[in-house]
Design a protein around this motif. Structure first.
Motif, PDB file in Angstrom:
ATOM      1  N   SER A  56       0.789  -1.237   0.000  1.00  0.00           N
ATOM      2  CA  SER A  56       0.000   0.000   0.000  1.00  0.00           C
ATOM      3  C   SER A  56       0.816   1.280   0.000  1.00  0.00           C
ATOM      4  CB  SER A  56      -0.894   0.023   1.241  1.00  0.00           C
ATOM      5  OG  SER A  56      -0.078   0.140   2.404  1.00  0.00           O
ATOM      6  N   HIS A  57       2.132   1.168   0.047  1.00  0.00           N
ATOM      7  CA  HIS A  57       3.001   2.339   0.245  1.00  0.00           C
ATOM      8  C   HIS A  57       2.599   3.072   1.526  1.00  0.00           C
ATOM      9  CE1 HIS A  57       5.290   2.028  -3.470  1.00  0.00           C
ATOM     10  NE2 HIS A  57       4.176   1.576  -3.997  1.00  0.00           N
ATOM     11  N   TYR A  58       2.214   2.284   2.540  1.00  0.00           N
ATOM     12  CA  TYR A  58       1.839   2.766   3.881  1.00  0.00           C
ATOM     13  C   TYR A  58       0.576   3.622   3.870  1.00  0.00           C
ATOM     14  CZ  TYR A  58       6.776   1.535   4.673  1.00  0.00           C
ATOM     15  OH  TYR A  58       7.994   0.895   4.714  1.00  0.00           O
ATOM     16  N   ASN A  59      -0.270   3.453   2.880  1.00  0.00           N
ATOM     17  CA  ASN A  59      -1.497   4.240   2.755  1.00  0.00           C
ATOM     18  C   ASN A  59      -2.656   3.470   3.376  1.00  0.00           C
ATOM     19  OD1 ASN A  59      -3.788   5.595   1.922  1.00  0.00           O
ATOM     20  ND2 ASN A  59      -3.131   5.834  -0.190  1.00  0.00           N
ATOM     21  N   THR A  60      -3.243   4.027   4.431  1.00  0.00           N
ATOM     22  CA  THR A  60      -4.325   3.336   5.134  1.00  0.00           C
ATOM     23  C   THR A  60      -5.605   3.263   4.316  1.00  0.00           C
ATOM     24  OG1 THR A  60      -5.068   5.366   6.215  1.00  0.00           O
ATOM     25  CG2 THR A  60      -3.446   4.015   7.396  1.00  0.00           C
ATOM     26  N   THR A  61      -5.768   4.115   3.314  1.00  0.00           N
ATOM     27  CA  THR A  61      -7.003   4.114   2.530  1.00  0.00           C
ATOM     28  C   THR A  61      -6.848   3.405   1.182  1.00  0.00           C
ATOM     29  OG1 THR A  61      -6.522   6.290   1.584  1.00  0.00           O
ATOM     30  CG2 THR A  61      -7.824   6.244   3.618  1.00  0.00           C
ATOM     31  N   ALA A  62      -5.749   2.702   0.977  1.00  0.00           N
ATOM     32  CA  ALA A  62      -5.520   2.026  -0.298  1.00  0.00           C
ATOM     33  C   ALA A  62      -6.579   0.941  -0.538  1.00  0.00           C
ATOM     34  CB  ALA A  62      -4.125   1.402  -0.319  1.00  0.00           C
ATOM     35  N   GLN A  63      -7.090   0.902  -1.767  1.00  0.00           N
ATOM     36  CA  GLN A  63      -8.037  -0.131  -2.173  1.00  0.00           C
ATOM     37  C   GLN A  63      -7.660  -0.596  -3.577  1.00  0.00           C
ATOM     38  OE1 GLN A  63     -12.280   0.525  -1.398  1.00  0.00           O
ATOM     39  NE2 GLN A  63     -11.687   2.433  -0.392  1.00  0.00           N
ATOM     40  N   ASN A  64      -7.794  -1.889  -3.806  1.00  0.00           N
ATOM     41  CA  ASN A  64      -7.448  -2.459  -5.102  1.00  0.00           C
ATOM     42  C   ASN A  64      -8.512  -3.478  -5.478  1.00  0.00           C
ATOM     43  OD1 ASN A  64      -5.975  -3.204  -7.394  1.00  0.00           O
ATOM     44  ND2 ASN A  64      -4.790  -4.716  -6.258  1.00  0.00           N
ATOM     45  N   VAL A  65      -9.233  -3.211  -6.567  1.00  0.00           N
ATOM     46  CA  VAL A  65     -10.261  -4.132  -7.044  1.00  0.00           C
ATOM     47  C   VAL A  65      -9.589  -5.218  -7.879  1.00  0.00           C
ATOM     48  CG1 VAL A  65     -12.387  -4.358  -8.378  1.00  0.00           C
ATOM     49  CG2 VAL A  65     -11.956  -2.261  -7.080  1.00  0.00           C
ATOM     50  N   LEU A  66      -9.867  -6.459  -7.529  1.00  0.00           N
ATOM     51  CA  LEU A  66      -9.269  -7.596  -8.221  1.00  0.00           C
ATOM     52  C   LEU A  66     -10.202  -8.127  -9.312  1.00  0.00           C
ATOM     53  CD1 LEU A  66      -7.788  -9.426  -5.119  1.00  0.00           C
ATOM     54  CD2 LEU A  66      -6.735  -7.694  -6.566  1.00  0.00           C
ATOM     55  N   LYS A  67      -9.663  -8.965 -10.180  1.00  0.00           N
ATOM     56  CA  LYS A  67     -10.425  -9.504 -11.306  1.00  0.00           C
ATOM     57  C   LYS A  67     -11.668 -10.272 -10.866  1.00  0.00           C
ATOM     58  CE  LYS A  67      -6.456  -9.873 -14.343  1.00  0.00           C
ATOM     59  NZ  LYS A  67      -5.525 -10.776 -15.031  1.00  0.00           N
ATOM     60  N   ASP A  68     -11.616 -10.906  -9.692  1.00  0.00           N
ATOM     61  CA  ASP A  68     -12.757 -11.688  -9.217  1.00  0.00           C
ATOM     62  C   ASP A  68     -13.833 -10.824  -8.564  1.00  0.00           C
ATOM     63  OD1 ASP A  68     -11.682 -11.037  -6.735  1.00  0.00           O
ATOM     64  OD2 ASP A  68     -11.310 -13.104  -6.124  1.00  0.00           O
ATOM     65  N   GLY A  69     -13.627  -9.503  -8.513  1.00  0.00           N
ATOM     66  CA  GLY A  69     -14.608  -8.594  -7.927  1.00  0.00           C
ATOM     67  C   GLY A  69     -14.375  -8.302  -6.459  1.00  0.00           C
ATOM     68  N   SER A  70     -13.478  -9.043  -5.840  1.00  0.00           N
ATOM     69  CA  SER A  70     -13.155  -8.759  -4.447  1.00  0.00           C
ATOM     70  C   SER A  70     -12.243  -7.531  -4.402  1.00  0.00           C
ATOM     71  CB  SER A  70     -12.484  -9.960  -3.778  1.00  0.00           C
ATOM     72  OG  SER A  70     -11.215 -10.206  -4.358  1.00  0.00           O
ATOM     73  N   ILE A  71     -12.072  -6.985  -3.207  1.00  0.00           N
ATOM     74  CA  ILE A  71     -11.266  -5.778  -3.043  1.00  0.00           C
ATOM     75  C   ILE A  71     -10.262  -5.997  -1.924  1.00  0.00           C
ATOM     76  CG2 ILE A  71     -11.319  -3.305  -2.487  1.00  0.00           C
ATOM     77  CD1 ILE A  71     -14.218  -3.263  -3.506  1.00  0.00           C
ATOM     78  N   ASP A  72      -9.023  -5.560  -2.152  1.00  0.00           N
ATOM     79  CA  ASP A  72      -8.006  -5.548  -1.102  1.00  0.00           C
ATOM     80  C   ASP A  72      -8.066  -4.195  -0.418  1.00  0.00           C
ATOM     81  OD1 ASP A  72      -7.152  -8.072  -1.784  1.00  0.00           O
ATOM     82  OD2 ASP A  72      -5.415  -7.397  -2.918  1.00  0.00           O
ATOM     83  N   TYR A  73      -8.032  -4.203   0.922  1.00  0.00           N
ATOM     84  CA  TYR A  73      -8.248  -2.994   1.709  1.00  0.00           C
ATOM     85  C   TYR A  73      -7.079  -2.647   2.618  1.00  0.00           C
ATOM     86  CZ  TYR A  73     -13.239  -3.032   0.601  1.00  0.00           C
ATOM     87  OH  TYR A  73     -14.440  -2.973  -0.047  1.00  0.00           O
ATOM     88  N   GLY A  74      -6.781  -1.366   2.682  1.00  0.00           N
ATOM     89  CA  GLY A  74      -5.939  -0.802   3.719  1.00  0.00           C
ATOM     90  C   GLY A  74      -4.453  -1.021   3.558  1.00  0.00           C
ATOM     91  N   ILE A  75      -3.769  -0.730   4.643  1.00  0.00           N
ATOM     92  CA  ILE A  75      -2.308  -0.710   4.650  1.00  0.00           C
ATOM     93  C   ILE A  75      -1.702  -2.081   4.353  1.00  0.00           C
ATOM     94  CG2 ILE A  75      -1.945  -1.111   7.127  1.00  0.00           C
ATOM     95  CD1 ILE A  75       0.027   1.406   6.896  1.00  0.00           C
ATOM     96  N   PHE A  76      -2.419  -3.169   4.707  1.00  0.00           N
ATOM     97  CA  PHE A  76      -1.942  -4.520   4.439  1.00  0.00           C
ATOM     98  C   PHE A  76      -2.659  -5.179   3.257  1.00  0.00           C
ATOM     99  CE2 PHE A  76      -1.286  -4.297   9.199  1.00  0.00           C
ATOM    100  CZ  PHE A  76       0.075  -4.076   9.122  1.00  0.00           C
TER     101      PHE A  76
END
Length: 152
Positions: A59-79
């Motif tokens: 996340s580059h230490y960003n607490t609000t980072a979100q990444n939408v994946l191909k399966d529709g799920s989302i990765d959230y936060g700093i980890f």
């Protein structure tokens, strides 16, 4: 109060109500100290440096980072914790092994994110859950990640 003062007051009130959450990007050493206090150093056998570099890669230490994946799920936060298995989005019924709302992983308070990351490391194959860590940092000298941070 004249019409201009009323308009100015209303605009000021609307501005206060419509505040946008700014991303919190932790400085490396501040994050290192926070993770150390949370018992992450040598958690499941992984040094503090592993957690610091993984958070940077994810996340580059960003607490609000979100990444939408191909399966529709989302990765959230700093980890970058995935919604399908580990947290719950309001509109979907997901597995939610961490018993946390995904939105709680996007705050400056890292408590929920750290608890969930510990659960993931404990219940899976350690840090192998984080593919970026596995690809870029596993088995490498990571001493530079806490250098200058005044942490043991």
């Amino acid at each position: 109060m004249g019409p201009r003062m009323k308009a100015a007051s209303i605009l000021a009130l609307i501005g206060c109500l419509a505040t946008v959450t700014e991303p919190k990007i932790y400085p490396r050493c501040k994050l290192a100290k926070k993770l150390l206090r949370a018992g992450m150093d040598n958690f499941q056998g992984f040094s503090l440096e592993n957690w610091i570099c993984m958070a940077y890669y994810e996340s580059h230490y960003n607490t609000t980072a979100q990444n939408v994946l191909k399966d529709g799920s989302i990765d959230y936060g700093i980890f970058q914790i995935n919604s399908y298995t580990w947290c719950r989005r309001e509109e979907l019924e997901e597995i939610n092994f961490c018993h946390v709302a995904c939105s709680d992983l996007l705050t400056d308070d890292l408590t929920d994110a750290i608890i969930c990351a510990k659960k993931i490391a404990h219940e899976t194959e350690g840090m192998n859950y984080w593919q970026g860590w596995k690809k870029h940092y596993e088995g490498r000298d990571l001493s530079k990640w806490k250098r200058g941070c005044e942490v043991p």
